[in-house]
Write a protein that holds these residues in place. Structure first.
Motif, PDB file in Angstrom:
ATOM      1  N   ALA A  21      31.625  48.851  31.028  1.00 55.70           N
ATOM      2  CA  ALA A  21      31.478  47.884  32.118  1.00 55.70           C
ATOM      3  C   ALA A  21      32.729  47.795  32.983  1.00 55.70           C
ATOM      4  CB  ALA A  21      31.168  46.503  31.535  1.00 55.70           C
ATOM      5  N   LYS A  22      32.533  48.026  34.314  1.00 59.50           N
ATOM      6  CA  LYS A  22      33.651  47.903  35.267  1.00 59.50           C
ATOM      7  C   LYS A  22      34.283  46.519  35.133  1.00 59.50           C
ATOM      8  CE  LYS A  22      33.007  46.643  39.654  1.00 59.50           C
ATOM      9  NZ  LYS A  22      33.823  45.466  40.022  1.00 59.50           N
ATOM     10  N   ASN A  23      33.440  45.469  35.089  1.00 56.88           N
ATOM     11  CA  ASN A  23      33.987  44.108  35.139  1.00 56.88           C
ATOM     12  C   ASN A  23      34.565  43.643  33.809  1.00 56.88           C
ATOM     13  OD1 ASN A  23      33.483  44.131  37.801  1.00 56.88           O
ATOM     14  ND2 ASN A  23      31.603  42.921  37.682  1.00 56.88           N
ATOM     15  N   ARG A 121      36.840  35.124  49.009  1.00 53.45           N
ATOM     16  CA  ARG A 121      37.372  35.445  47.677  1.00 53.45           C
ATOM     17  C   ARG A 121      38.694  34.732  47.392  1.00 53.45           C
ATOM     18  NH1 ARG A 121      35.421  41.237  45.838  1.00 53.45           N
ATOM     19  NH2 ARG A 121      35.150  39.993  43.968  1.00 53.45           N
ATOM     20  N   PRO A 122      38.650  33.391  47.427  1.00 55.67           N
ATOM     21  CA  PRO A 122      39.860  32.608  47.127  1.00 55.67           C
ATOM     22  C   PRO A 122      40.258  32.722  45.662  1.00 55.67           C
ATOM     23  CG  PRO A 122      37.949  31.184  47.239  1.00 55.67           C
ATOM     24  CD  PRO A 122      37.476  32.563  47.649  1.00 55.67           C
ATOM     25  N   ILE A 123      41.483  32.321  45.362  1.00 53.57           N
ATOM     26  CA  ILE A 123      41.918  32.295  43.951  1.00 53.57           C
ATOM     27  C   ILE A 123      42.472  30.912  43.605  1.00 53.57           C
ATOM     28  CG2 ILE A 123      42.388  34.774  43.685  1.00 53.57           C
ATOM     29  CD1 ILE A 123      45.341  34.154  44.246  1.00 53.57           C
ATOM     30  N   LEU A 125      41.160  28.417  42.090  1.00 54.58           N
ATOM     31  CA  LEU A 125      40.875  27.944  40.722  1.00 54.58           C
ATOM     32  C   LEU A 125      41.823  28.598  39.712  1.00 54.58           C
ATOM     33  CD1 LEU A 125      36.965  27.941  40.819  1.00 54.58           C
ATOM     34  CD2 LEU A 125      38.532  26.048  41.272  1.00 54.58           C
ATOM     35  N   HIS A 126      42.182  29.858  39.977  1.00 55.87           N
ATOM     36  CA  HIS A 126      43.162  30.520  39.105  1.00 55.87           C
ATOM     37  C   HIS A 126      44.491  29.751  39.178  1.00 55.87           C
ATOM     38  CE1 HIS A 126      41.021  34.658  39.286  1.00 55.87           C
ATOM     39  NE2 HIS A 126      40.330  33.862  40.058  1.00 55.87           N
ATOM     40  N   LEU A 127      44.927  29.466  40.409  1.00 55.70           N
ATOM     41  CA  LEU A 127      46.253  28.854  40.629  1.00 55.70           C
ATOM     42  C   LEU A 127      46.286  27.432  40.083  1.00 55.70           C
ATOM     43  CD1 LEU A 127      46.920  30.171  44.265  1.00 55.70           C
ATOM     44  CD2 LEU A 127      47.645  31.193  42.084  1.00 55.70           C
ATOM     45  N   ASP A 159      36.193  23.765  38.673  1.00 54.91           N
ATOM     46  CA  ASP A 159      35.226  23.229  39.662  1.00 54.91           C
ATOM     47  C   ASP A 159      33.984  24.125  39.707  1.00 54.91           C
ATOM     48  OD1 ASP A 159      37.920  22.492  42.006  1.00 54.91           O
ATOM     49  OD2 ASP A 159      37.199  21.453  40.195  1.00 54.91           O
ATOM     50  N   PHE A 160      34.202  25.440  39.486  1.00 53.80           N
ATOM     51  CA  PHE A 160      33.096  26.401  39.484  1.00 53.80           C
ATOM     52  C   PHE A 160      33.309  27.328  38.285  1.00 53.80           C
ATOM     53  CE2 PHE A 160      29.686  28.881  41.143  1.00 53.80           C
ATOM     54  CZ  PHE A 160      29.977  30.185  40.771  1.00 53.80           C
ATOM     55  N   ALA A 161      32.249  27.762  37.661  1.00 50.48           N
ATOM     56  CA  ALA A 161      32.362  28.628  36.471  1.00 50.48           C
ATOM     57  C   ALA A 161      32.786  30.028  36.906  1.00 50.48           C
ATOM     58  CB  ALA A 161      31.033  28.669  35.726  1.00 50.48           C
ATOM     59  N   ASN A 329      29.099  36.064  51.692  1.00 53.86           N
ATOM     60  CA  ASN A 329      28.904  37.142  52.666  1.00 53.86           C
ATOM     61  C   ASN A 329      28.270  38.369  52.031  1.00 53.86           C
ATOM     62  OD1 ASN A 329      29.043  38.557  55.063  1.00 53.86           O
ATOM     63  ND2 ASN A 329      31.073  39.399  54.583  1.00 53.86           N
ATOM     64  N   ARG A 330      27.456  38.155  51.029  1.00 61.14           N
ATOM     65  CA  ARG A 330      26.869  39.300  50.302  1.00 61.14           C
ATOM     66  C   ARG A 330      25.531  39.672  50.949  1.00 61.14           C
ATOM     67  NH1 ARG A 330      27.887  40.198  43.936  1.00 61.14           N
ATOM     68  NH2 ARG A 330      28.376  42.395  44.303  1.00 61.14           N
ATOM     69  N   ILE A 331      25.620  39.951  52.270  1.00 67.83           N
ATOM     70  CA  ILE A 331      24.381  40.257  53.009  1.00 67.83           C
ATOM     71  C   ILE A 331      24.549  41.485  53.912  1.00 67.83           C
ATOM     72  CG2 ILE A 331      23.398  37.914  53.006  1.00 67.83           C
ATOM     73  CD1 ILE A 331      24.824  37.403  55.652  1.00 67.83           C
ATOM     74  N   LEU A 369      30.535  47.432  47.372  1.00 72.13           N
ATOM     75  CA  LEU A 369      30.123  48.207  46.195  1.00 72.13           C
ATOM     76  C   LEU A 369      28.621  48.117  45.916  1.00 72.13           C
ATOM     77  CD1 LEU A 369      30.429  49.615  43.422  1.00 72.13           C
ATOM     78  CD2 LEU A 369      31.375  47.489  42.540  1.00 72.13           C
ATOM     79  N   ARG A 370      28.106  46.916  45.748  1.00 76.22           N
ATOM     80  CA  ARG A 370      26.708  46.747  45.350  1.00 76.22           C
ATOM     81  C   ARG A 370      25.773  46.911  46.560  1.00 76.22           C
ATOM     82  NH1 ARG A 370      28.003  47.664  40.129  1.00 76.22           N
ATOM     83  NH2 ARG A 370      29.615  46.228  39.479  1.00 76.22           N
ATOM     84  N   GLY A 371      26.286  46.620  47.730  1.00 80.13           N
ATOM     85  CA  GLY A 371      25.511  46.884  48.945  1.00 80.13           C
ATOM     86  C   GLY A 371      25.311  48.378  49.101  1.00 80.13           C
TER      87      GLY A 371
HETATM   88  C1  EPZ Z   1      33.608  38.680  39.143  1.00 80.62           C
HETATM   89  O1  EPZ Z   1      34.280  38.363  40.356  1.00 80.62           O
HETATM   90  C2  EPZ Z   1      33.106  40.094  39.342  1.00 80.62           C
HETATM   91  N1  EPZ Z   1      34.235  40.971  39.616  1.00 80.62           N
HETATM   92  C3  EPZ Z   1      32.144  40.128  40.530  1.00 80.62           C
HETATM   93  O2  EPZ Z   1      31.614  41.447  40.583  1.00 80.62           O
HETATM   94  C4  EPZ Z   1      30.993  39.162  40.277  1.00 80.62           C
HETATM   95  O3  EPZ Z   1      30.174  39.142  41.426  1.00 80.62           O
HETATM   96  C5  EPZ Z   1      31.545  37.766  40.006  1.00 80.62           C
HETATM   97  O4  EPZ Z   1      32.497  37.809  38.917  1.00 80.62           O
HETATM   98  C6  EPZ Z   1      30.437  36.782  39.642  1.00 80.62           C
HETATM   99  O5  EPZ Z   1      29.758  37.249  38.530  1.00 80.62           O
HETATM  100  C7  EPZ Z   1      35.038  41.332  38.602  1.00 80.62           C
HETATM  101  O6  EPZ Z   1      34.817  40.950  37.462  1.00 80.62           O
HETATM  102  C8  EPZ Z   1      36.198  42.227  38.953  1.00 80.62           C
HETATM  103  P1  EPZ Z   1      34.133  34.444  40.469  1.00 80.62           P
HETATM  104  P2  EPZ Z   1      35.212  37.051  40.445  1.00 80.62           P
HETATM  105  O7  EPZ Z   1      35.520  33.980  40.322  1.00 80.62           O
HETATM  106  O8  EPZ Z   1      35.797  36.755  39.136  1.00 80.62           O
HETATM  107  C9  EPZ Z   1      34.425  31.322  44.042  1.00 80.62           C
HETATM  108  C10 EPZ Z   1      31.088  43.499  41.537  1.00 80.62           C
HETATM  109  O9  EPZ Z   1      30.251  43.802  42.406  1.00 80.62           O
HETATM  110  N2  EPZ Z   1      35.811  31.175  43.617  1.00 80.62           N
HETATM  111  O10 EPZ Z   1      33.147  34.153  39.388  1.00 80.62           O
HETATM  112  O11 EPZ Z   1      36.082  37.217  41.617  1.00 80.62           O
HETATM  113  C11 EPZ Z   1      34.214  32.649  44.752  1.00 80.62           C
HETATM  114  O12 EPZ Z   1      34.563  32.540  46.127  1.00 80.62           O
HETATM  115  C12 EPZ Z   1      31.949  42.274  41.713  1.00 80.62           C
HETATM  116  O13 EPZ Z   1      31.268  44.127  40.461  1.00 80.62           O
HETATM  117  C13 EPZ Z   1      36.578  30.183  44.194  1.00 80.62           C
HETATM  118  O14 EPZ Z   1      36.111  29.430  45.041  1.00 80.62           O
HETATM  119  O15 EPZ Z   1      34.082  35.980  40.774  1.00 80.62           O
HETATM  120  C14 EPZ Z   1      32.750  32.900  44.557  1.00 80.62           C
HETATM  121  O16 EPZ Z   1      32.018  32.144  45.505  1.00 80.62           O
HETATM  122  C15 EPZ Z   1      31.715  41.579  43.045  1.00 80.62           C
HETATM  123  N3  EPZ Z   1      37.870  30.042  43.804  1.00 80.62           N
HETATM  124  C16 EPZ Z   1      32.479  32.319  43.176  1.00 80.62           C
HETATM  125  O17 EPZ Z   1      33.550  31.407  42.908  1.00 80.62           O
HETATM  126  C17 EPZ Z   1      38.430  30.848  42.850  1.00 80.62           C
HETATM  127  O18 EPZ Z   1      39.613  30.658  42.503  1.00 80.62           O
HETATM  128  C18 EPZ Z   1      32.397  33.380  42.075  1.00 80.62           C
HETATM  129  O19 EPZ Z   1      33.643  33.878  41.893  1.00 80.62           O
HETATM  130  C19 EPZ Z   1      37.635  31.853  42.273  1.00 80.62           C
HETATM  131  C20 EPZ Z   1      36.325  31.994  42.664  1.00 80.62           C
END
Ligand code: EPZ
Length: 417
Positions: A21-23, A121-123, A125-127, A159-161, A329-331, A369-371
């Protein structure tokens, strides 16, 4: 530059083997640097994201040796240097080095990650998680400096899983003092794979796969080994192709329950398949029923299969709805499916897809990628020849896709432009 050329309409018969698995692997490779020894990672897929991560490990003076799909990463003499923009923007998963280097050295300098243009693609929640553990975050342009005198366990409510935030907080917490509890944690199966790796190193983590993960910090982590789980998104993409063109197409090396949401939808549409332990045999269905699909966090229908699934829906007899709820923007693939003749009306992230429509081959572009994977699915069923440009996106996450499809009867090739 290369392009993918597909002559549509050929049935798919034979066996496709699924890779790691890539992810999962994009999180496992950085995690190896948490140890002070040598880690072995098995079943590593041959994808360009892997190579981009190798560049970052080597930049940090990690040593990598490779024997086929098995890699060894020696983290015994790392140098915690700046992860520059050139390497960091190649993929989103470069952000995992934030949690790893903060967790191990209490200091990291890194540029904001890259990744497909499926949203901002914000981060944040990580920070927020890092700050809850006692870190200070400084942002200078696109560069982040994250540091802590000490990392102390805490309760972190997401805030989000978020998959990435869940994993990154785990990396920052495994060597922290005391207990960290992540609430509303992501439940994706890749997190279970990563947790097994960390616990094999000597970490103390429980609850992976549930919405509450508990991490008790330890003093240090030692080298160990792990096998990457099968790629459920690669597997699902080939299952969708089987539902359209399968002639006893066998997809092997899978964990069926990881694809349960897709399998339930295929059953609902009337697709015939047989599952044995790690294999599915799937046949094309000439009378597909329309369905409604909403992408959700695991175990809901995965966002990463929404785009390829939308192609199947163009072949259902009736009106289907496809709604993306994870990425804003996954469209990007829809305009190209419309160019091929699909009857799709888009309202924000909701697509109304009327079928059954014949798709016609033409020149199109992968947008992510998936598009890009969705456009390959479309090309395989289209009348005539389809040419797909910007295919580097696809090679980031689909190991050996040209050969895997050619070996089961597709007329598909990679050609110089
Ligand atoms: C992982 O991305 C995957 N990538 C994505 O796969 C996958 O679509 C996604 O999980 C959901 O399953 C990898 O594992 C490398 P998230 P990740 O944090 O971790 C928002 C693919 O095609 N969010 O679960 O980046 C974000 O904007 C890729 O293989 C915040 O708001 O996804 C999005 O709306 C694409 N703040 C939602 O949460 C944050 O700090 C899901 O993001 C982080 C995320």
């Amino acid at each position: 530059m290369k392009k993918i050329v597909i002559e549509g309409g050929h049935l798919l018969s034979g066996t496709i083997s699924i890779g790691g698995a890539k992810n999962s692997v994009v999180a496992l490779i950085p995690a190896a640097l948490l140890t002070d020894g040598i880690c072995t990672i098995k079943n590593v897929p041959n994808i360009t994201d892997r190579d981009a991560l190798f560049d970052i490990v080597r930049l940090l003076k990690g040593k990598i040796s490779q024997n086929g799909k098995t890699i060894h990463i020696d983290a015994s003499n790392l140098e915690n240097t700046l992860i520059n923009q050139e390497v960091s923007v190649k993929l989103r998963a470069s952000y995992y080095f934030m949690g790893v280097l903060l967790g191990k050295y209490k200091y990291v300098e890194i540029y904001f990650p890259g990744g497909c243009n499926i949203g901002t693609r914000p981060i944040d929640l990580h920070l927020k998680g890092f700050k809850k553990l006692g870190a200070k975050v400084t942002k200078r342009g696109h560069k982040y400096i994250i540091q802590a005198e000490e990392l102390k366990g805490n309760v972190i409510n997401l805030d989000f899983a978020s998959v990435g935030a869940t994993i990154n907080i785990m990396y920052a917490a495994v060597l922290a003092k005391g207990r960290t509890i992540i609430k509303n944690a992501a439940k994706e199966v890749e997190i279970i794979n990563i947790t097994e790796f960390l616990n094999n190193m000597g970490a103390k983590i429980s609850g992976a796969g549930t919405d509450t993960i508990t991490i008790d910090g330890v003093e240090s982590l030692h080298g160990t080994e792990i096998a990457v789980i099968p790629d459920r998104i690669e597997a699902g993409t080939y299952m969708l192709m089987g539902a359209l063109l399968g002639d006893n197409l066998k997809v092997e090396g899978i964990i069926p329950e990881h694809n349960q949401a897709l399998l339930d939808k295929l059953k609902e549409m009337g697709v015939d398949y047989t599952i044995s332990e790690h294999t599915i045999i799937i046949n094309r269905c000439s009378n597909l029923k329309p369905v409604n699909v909403t992408t959700l966090v695991y175990p809901g229908f995965p966002t990463d299969l929404g785009q390829p699934m939308s192609v199947l829906l163009t072949q259902a007899s009736g009106t289907s709805l496809m709604e993306e709820t994870i990425w804003e923007n996954r469209i990007g693939h829809y305009p190209y499916l419309q160019k091929m003749g699909a009857n799709i009306t888009l309202d924000g992230l909701k697509a109304t897809i009327k079928g059954k429509t014949e798709l016609k081959g033409t020149e199109i572009n992968a947008t992510d990628l998936r598009g890009g994977a969705a456009l390959i699915v479309a090309g395989l069923i289209a009348k005539g020849t389809t040419v797909i440009h910007d295919i580097d996106y696809i090679l980031r996450g689909y190991e050996d896709i040209i050969n895997k499809l050619s070996n089961v009867g597709a007329k598909i090739s990679l050609e110089e432009i």
